[in-house]
Design a protein around this motif. Structure first.
Motif, mmCIF file in Angstrom:
data_model
loop_
_atom_site.group_PDB
_atom_site.id
_atom_site.type_symbol
_atom_site.label_atom_id
_atom_site.label_comp_id
_atom_site.label_asym_id
_atom_site.label_seq_id
_atom_site.Cartn_x
_atom_site.Cartn_y
_atom_site.Cartn_z
ATOM 1 N N THR A 233 0.819 -1.209 0.000
ATOM 2 C CA THR A 233 0.000 0.000 0.000
ATOM 3 C C THR A 233 0.855 1.262 0.000
ATOM 4 O O THR A 233 2.068 1.212 0.257
ATOM 5 N N GLU B 41 0.792 3.545 2.231
ATOM 6 C CA GLU B 41 1.300 3.727 3.595
ATOM 7 C C GLU B 41 2.584 2.935 3.822
ATOM 8 O O GLU B 41 3.545 3.431 4.415
ATOM 9 N N SER C 5 -3.236 2.457 -4.414
ATOM 10 C CA SER C 5 -3.426 1.021 -4.289
ATOM 11 C C SER C 5 -4.884 0.660 -4.528
ATOM 12 O O SER C 5 -5.785 1.444 -4.245
ATOM 13 N N PRO D 149 -7.896 -1.771 -3.435
ATOM 14 C CA PRO D 149 -8.247 -2.738 -2.386
ATOM 15 C C PRO D 149 -8.395 -4.132 -2.979
ATOM 16 O O PRO D 149 -8.926 -4.291 -4.073
#
Length: 81
Positions: free
Chosen positions: A59, A61, A74, A76
């Motif tokens: 991701t 993050e 990204s 999901p």
């Protein structure tokens, strides 16, 4: 001659990159140290039966935590085992 298996188109989509040197990629370094950037890809296989993500990567993050530059958002995903 057909083997009965489906045919897929395969796509590589770059989702992140980072600058690096050769010594960052090899245990023990590299005597020819110089630029060797790293790219990260998601693979998608597409056939008449659907599309399949083969590697979901990480991701945005996680990219930031690892010091990577994410080049796209990204998607999901859900795990199927």
């Amino acid at each position: 001659m057909s083997n009965g298996l489906p045919t897929f188109d395969l796509f590589a989509i770059r989702y992140a990159m980072r600058p690096a040197k050769r010594s960052d990629h090899f245990i023990g370094g590299d005597p020819h140290d110089g630029p060797m950037p790293m790219d990260y890809f998601v693979w998608v296989a597409v056939s008449g039966g659907g599309a399949y993500v083969i590697d979901t990567g990480f991701t945005a993050e996680v990219a930031a935590r690892r010091g990577r530059t994410a080049s796209s958002a990204s998607i999901p995903t859900r795990s199927r085992t």
